[in-house]
Enzyme design. Structure first.
Site, PDB file in Angstrom:
ATOM      1  CD  GLU A 290     -19.443 -12.796  -2.145  1.00  0.00           C
ATOM      2  OE1 GLU A 290     -20.176 -12.554  -3.115  1.00  0.00           O
ATOM      3  OE2 GLU A 290     -19.760 -13.542  -1.220  1.00  0.00           O
ATOM      4  N   GLY A 423     -22.347 -13.059 -12.594  1.00  0.00           N
ATOM      5  CA  GLY A 423     -23.688 -12.768 -13.079  1.00  0.00           C
ATOM      6  C   GLY A 423     -24.200 -11.517 -12.407  1.00  0.00           C
ATOM      7  CD  GLU A 426     -24.056 -11.381  -2.476  1.00  0.00           C
ATOM      8  OE1 GLU A 426     -23.928 -11.560  -3.704  1.00  0.00           O
ATOM      9  OE2 GLU A 426     -23.492 -12.093  -1.622  1.00  0.00           O
ATOM     10  CG  ASN A 427     -22.112  -4.884  -4.173  1.00  0.00           C
ATOM     11  OD1 ASN A 427     -21.183  -5.503  -3.716  1.00  0.00           O
ATOM     12  ND2 ASN A 427     -22.291  -4.691  -5.473  1.00  0.00           N
ATOM     13  CG  HIS A 458     -28.797 -15.804  -6.487  1.00  0.00           C
ATOM     14  ND1 HIS A 458     -28.582 -17.155  -6.319  1.00  0.00           N
ATOM     15  CD2 HIS A 458     -27.686 -15.187  -6.007  1.00  0.00           C
ATOM     16  CE1 HIS A 458     -27.398 -17.338  -5.764  1.00  0.00           C
ATOM     17  NE2 HIS A 458     -26.827 -16.157  -5.568  1.00  0.00           N
ATOM     18  CD  GLU A 459     -26.990 -11.517  -6.928  1.00  0.00           C
ATOM     19  OE1 GLU A 459     -26.452 -11.165  -5.861  1.00  0.00           O
ATOM     20  OE2 GLU A 459     -26.594 -12.493  -7.596  1.00  0.00           O
ATOM     21  CG  HIS A 462     -27.056 -13.153  -1.848  1.00  0.00           C
ATOM     22  ND1 HIS A 462     -26.563 -14.124  -1.015  1.00  0.00           N
ATOM     23  CD2 HIS A 462     -26.654 -13.502  -3.100  1.00  0.00           C
ATOM     24  CE1 HIS A 462     -25.895 -15.018  -1.739  1.00  0.00           C
ATOM     25  NE2 HIS A 462     -25.942 -14.673  -3.006  1.00  0.00           N
ATOM     26  CD  GLU A 481     -23.355 -17.048  -3.164  1.00  0.00           C
ATOM     27  OE1 GLU A 481     -24.440 -17.103  -3.771  1.00  0.00           O
ATOM     28  OE2 GLU A 481     -22.700 -15.996  -3.036  1.00  0.00           O
TER      29      GLU A 481
HETATM   30 ZN   LIG Z   1     -25.080 -15.456  -4.679  1.00  0.00          ZN
END
Ligand SMILES: [Zn+2]
Length: 1013
Positions: A290, A423, A426-427, A458-459, A462, A481
């Protein structure tokens, strides 16, 4: 993706971007209008960021290299021509006079005329030939020029016409399935690949255009027949030309074999390495795609809307494992001794979510709701995986329930990569993390665990927002995001309440307001075309403002209605791509139109200032754009649908007390049932706006909190402090008024208002310190006096509550930096105990940085700490050590760190933004940091792409403390002098705007401060 702030690991991690086409016509735009601060007249005209884009209605990169060369040569010719003529004249005259005085014969007038004529003719012909396009005299002739606005096709390096003329791919070919075989060689650091892509034709075509970057493609076939390939490198596109039409509705298979180097940067398929406990260097290969780097690992249709299924196979040596998005299906032993892992066919997904890793990692795992959750890291760190696993399991369960759609894969891997810039990423099914964002030891503080949990939250969010439902194009990146950021706070608050995340969310909203108050900000949903613009979307607006406006909507609708809208949206669009409107239309449009309201927040930049006046029971509210103007005369406009949620003295601390008014117009009035002494708007600062109460209103609020601070919630008290400072920057309140209000802090004990006030005051302190203004010591005394009692009451032992840790970390960091004796003495004591214990004595995580920073100020202390840094395996500790090392007053040591990090020796290059940020917090380091950036710009941008959040962080942290005309010119001149696209970056304009605003603030407030302090 979760960016990692160079700041403290304990704060949420953010960044920046670019406004482009959508500035309102009557709003001052730095990109278009001359700035008010005086620069050299030649420099005042900012090149419109969009001007080159609009040249032919194409992207910025459309101007191919030859044309750029041609244009710049012409410019150069003009300049050298002028220089020559002007430089010749003065120098020629004395010599000619001398020659006259000697004996040379004077030519006749006729000879002079003839010579002049011949020269003029020759010069004219030469100029005509020069200015003619190069193609004029070639057999091929010229392609059409742009006067007719017809399509212009670029030329490939082999001189052939490339049959496509846009940065975006054509939509007539749809990829359906990728079959990808990869063999990374970790000795030669190269990889071989073979990809077969099944495509569906939507319109008859003889051309297939897709992305590829840095790949040496050896063989291309379509339906097993060799086809011609053209490559246009500037756009990272290849075109396959066929002799016959591919027919609408039919499926075909195109196959490519290729080789490439494993990248040395942080994107694409890249190599990484680390030293194990025994001192042996271990290598690995991992991916970061990404936003635009899948094309660096395999030829593909690299836009988020081209979703397809992937079947991935990876060859590896024994002793390594390979991981990809899906569970492993089988492993084959190959005749050459290699092993080949095959993974299950993936769900339908965008290319930027594909991932694979070859490494010697170890793992722990647990099953939750039929999904096997595993956490991977290098073998030496196996003891640091449990916290991440426990948190991931809880959060996955929460999301499964909250969204009402179960996580669709059978496995979910969370992998800590030793060298990783963001950081986390999110694959789908294979989330990659920076080590400090995933690993927590037994002794890690709750603040460190808060970082780990919130990045995981967060991930995981996603996996629904971004992976299951994806934005159509990067202009709506915030759908990914903003949502993931909002959900990160919501889920951690619900599932891991001991982490006290609420305060952190409020601080994040304050930061976001400050960024969005700049003219260089941009709408949440902003048009983007070029790769640099796409990179720039990963910024504070997409993440933090995105999350803030979702909170505002949820506060207005109620959390349950909000959740219902979200789940409807996910259900309706799963496996598809969406835009802004699709989301808003999924919410109940009962009383108010959510679409109309939210469009005012996503389609225009900035946010409103709400001004409130009341007399008895009569209340008047009005709105205007809260814009920090460099140019006072600039007019700004904008109208928002603002959910005004307010309380008053009769009932003020519970959500049940709140009243709602949706302000759609410029002004509105309403009546209260009874007259009140004070009102507080924007309950808990859940709305994305700032409120001004007028002189009397502020006085009333100040009296109320002074009398009893608990008449308002801590968030509301912090909100008042934040708004006052913001208003003082706007010139609506004086600094004296701010100080009058802050007097109540003597009785404050909650972390949120205290940290906000400290942060705001320290910001001013650091600006003055960098100017070496005499006021510095006065301001320092004022701040220390205001906070002294609470600073001195802090313990230096274990502290259990996160909010207390946050407050202590903030207070002691400032106190020790200011040289507050009590603080430095205690910090030194703890540091020396730590040294004496050979690093085995545990320092509480929240005060570790301050203790190390004080210890690092002596040469011996610095050396001990550096040694400890190189041997520590606890990544959260390492970052604190590094920040402390970079805070040294000895600039030679700081420069050594910077050099080491740039070259990846002893210090990983990923930490360069952190070192620069930390160096700039101190007077000694700040000028060197900026010089370092200038001198090493080329190398820095090779590691961190232009526009990326790392570059944004580097620019902002090394320039935002400047407040003089000299620095403004210096920064502008530097970026203008660069041949790359740096000057077009939004963060460069933000940097210049910030310096100009700092200068303005000094002009307005310095004298008053001298008087008031
Ligand atoms: Zn993100």
């Amino acid at each position: 993706m979760e960016p990692f702030e160079s700041d403290q690991a304990s704060l949420p991690r953010n960044m920046i971007e670019n406004s482009m086409f959508e500035e309102e016509p009557d709003v001052l735009d730095l990109a278009k209008e001359a700035p008010a601060y005086s620069l050299d007249p030649d420099d005042t005209v900012y090149e419109p960021r969009s001007s080159r884009l609009l040249v032919r209605g194409l992207g910025e990169n459309d101007m191919d290299e030859e044309e750029e060369d041609y244009e710049s040569s012409a410019r150069l010719l003009g300049m050298s021509f002028m220089n020559r003529s002007s430089s010749l004249r003065p120098s020629a005259s004395p010599y000619s006079r001398q020659e006259h005085s000697s004996s040379c014969s004077v030519p006749s007038t006729r000879t002079v005329l003839v010579v002049v004529f011949v020269l003029v003719v020759v010069a004219s012909v030469a100029m005509v030939i020069y200015f003619l396009p190069k193609c004029t005299l070639t057999k091929e002739g010229c392609h059409k020029v742009n006067t007719t606005m017809e399509y212009i096709y670029p030329l490939t390096t082999t001189g052939e016409l490339f049959p496509w003329n846009s940065l975006r791919l054509p939509s007539n070919v749809q990829p359906v399935h990728y079959d990808l075989l990869l063999h990374p060689n970790l000795t030669t650091m190269t990889f071989q690949g073979k990809v077969s892509i099944t495509i569906e034709i939507l319109n008859d075509t003889k051309t297939i255009v897709l992305h590829s970057s840095g790949l040496q493609i050896r063989k291309v076939t379509v339906q097993d027949k060799d086809v011609k390939k053209l490559e246009y490198e500037p756009w990272q596109q290849i075109a396959l030309k066929l002799s016959e039409d591919l027919k609408k509705g039919q499926k075909y298979v195109l196959m490519m074999e290729y080789t490439a180097n494993l990248s040395n940067s942080y994107s694409g398929f890249y190599n990484s390495s680390y030293l194990d406990k025994g001192g042996t260097r271990r290598v690995l290969a991992a991916t970061q795609f990404e936003p635009l780097s899948a094309r660096k690992a395999f030829p593909c249709f690299d836009e988020p809307a081209f979703k397809a299924k992937f079947l991935i196979r990876i060859k590896r040596e024994d002793g390594y494992i390979s991981l990809s998005n899906m569970p492993k299906n089988q492993t084959l032993e190959l005749p050459d001794g290699l092993l080949q892992d095959e993974f299950e066919e993936s769900v339908k997904m965008s290319t930027y979510l594909v991932a694979f890793i070859v490494a010697n990692f170890t793992q722990v795992n647990q099953t939750v709701s039929d999904t096997l959750v595993s956490v991977y890291a290098v073998p030496d760190k196996v003891d640091h995986l449990d916290y991440a696993l426990q948190s991931a399991v809880k959060l996955l369960e929460f999301y499964n329930n909250f969204f009402g759609i179960k996580f669709p894969l059978k496995k979910l891997d969370l992998v800590a990569i030793p060298d990783f810039l963001a950081g986390a990423m999110e694959n789908w099914g294979l989330i990659t993390f920076r080590e400090a964002a995933l690993l927590a030891g037994n002794h890690s503080s709750l603040m460190d665990k808060q970082v780990v949990a919130s990045v995981i939250a967060h991930e995981l969010a996603h996996q629904w927002f971004g992976n299951l439902v994806t934005m159509k194009w990067w202009n709506d990146l915030w759908l990914n995001e903003g949502f993931a950021t909002y959900m990160e706070y919501l889920s951690v608050e619900k599932v891991l309440s001991e982490l006290d995340i609420t305060n952190d969310f409020l601080s994040m909203r304050f930061r976001s307001l400050a960024k969005d108050a700049l003219n260089s900000s941009h709408p949440v949903s902003a048009e983007v075309t070029t790769p640099e613009q796409v990179e720039e979307m990963f910024d504070s607006v997409s993440y933090e403002k995105g999350a803030s406006i979702l909170l505002m909507l949820s506060s207005m609708l109620t959390e349950e209605k909000f959740r219902k809208g979200v789940t409807e949206y996910l259900e309706k669009y799963k496996n598809l791509n969406t835009d802004n409107e699709d989301l808003w239309n999924s919410f109940p449009q009962e009383e108010h139109s959510v679409v109309d309201m939210m469009n005012t927040w996503t389609l225009q930049k900035g946010f409103p200032l709400v001004t409130v006046h009341w007399t008895d029971t009569h209340v008047n509210v009005s709105q205007e754009h809260f814009l920090l103007k460099v140019n006072k005369t600039a007019i700004s406009s904008g109208l928002w649908h603002i959910p005004l949620i307010y309380v008053n003295e009769s009932c003020s601390t519970s959500p049940n007390c709140t009243q709602l008014l949706l302000l759609k117009d410029k002004t509105a009035t309403f009546e209260l049932p009874t007259s009140v002494k004070w009102m507080k708007f924007n309950f808990k600062n859940n709305g994305f706006y700032i409120v001004h109460y007028g002189e009397e209103g502020w006085k009333a609020l100040s009296n109320a909190v002074t009398e009893n601070r608990d008449v308002l919630t801590p968030a509301d008290r912090a909100s008042l402090i934040n708004n006052l400072f913001a208003l003082s920057r706007l010139g609506k309140v004086t600094f004296k008024q701010v100080m009058n209000f802050l007097a109540y802090l003597k009785s404050e004990n909650h972390c949120t208002p205290l940290i906000e006030a400290l942060h705001q005051l320290d910001h001013i302190y650091r600006l003055l310190e960098k100017r070496q203004d005499r006021l510095v010591s006065k301001l320092k005394n004022y701040i220390l006096n205001l906070f002294e009692d609470i600073i001195d009451s802090q313990s230096w032992d274990q502290e259990l509550k996160v909010s207390k840790q946050e407050l202590r970390a903030a207070l002691l960091e400032v106190a020790c930096r200011y040289g507050h004796q009590n603080c430095t003495k205690n910090a030194m004591r703890v540091f020396q105990q730590w040294v004496a214990s050979n690093g085995t004595q545990r320092i509480p995580g929240d005060i570790m940085k301050v203790v190390f920073s004080v210890g690092a100020q002596t040469g011996a202390g610095w050396d001990v700490l550096f040694e400890a840094y190189t041997h520590s395996v606890v990544d959260t500790d390492r970052r604190k050590m590094l920040a402390a090392l970079a805070s040294s007053q000895d600039v030679r040591r700081v420069l050594r760190l910077l050099q080491d990090s740039l070259h990846g020796i002893n210090v990983q290059t990923q930490e360069l933004p952190l070192i620069l940020y930390s160096a700039c917090r101190n007077f000694a380091g700040h000028l060197y940091a900026w010089d370092f950036v200038k001198e090493n710009w080329e190398q820095i941008t090779q590691k961190f792409p232009i526009g990326s959040f790392a570059i944004q962080n580097i620019i902002v942290s090394t320039t935002s403390h400047f407040s003089t005309q000299w620095h403004l010119l210096e920064v502008e001149t530097f970026f203008r002098s660069l041949k790359d696209k740096s000057f077009d970056m939004r963060c460069v304009h933000e940097a210049m705007e910030t310096i100009a605003l700092n200068m303005q603030w000094m002009e307005i407030n310095l004298e008053a401060l001298r008087h008031d302090l």
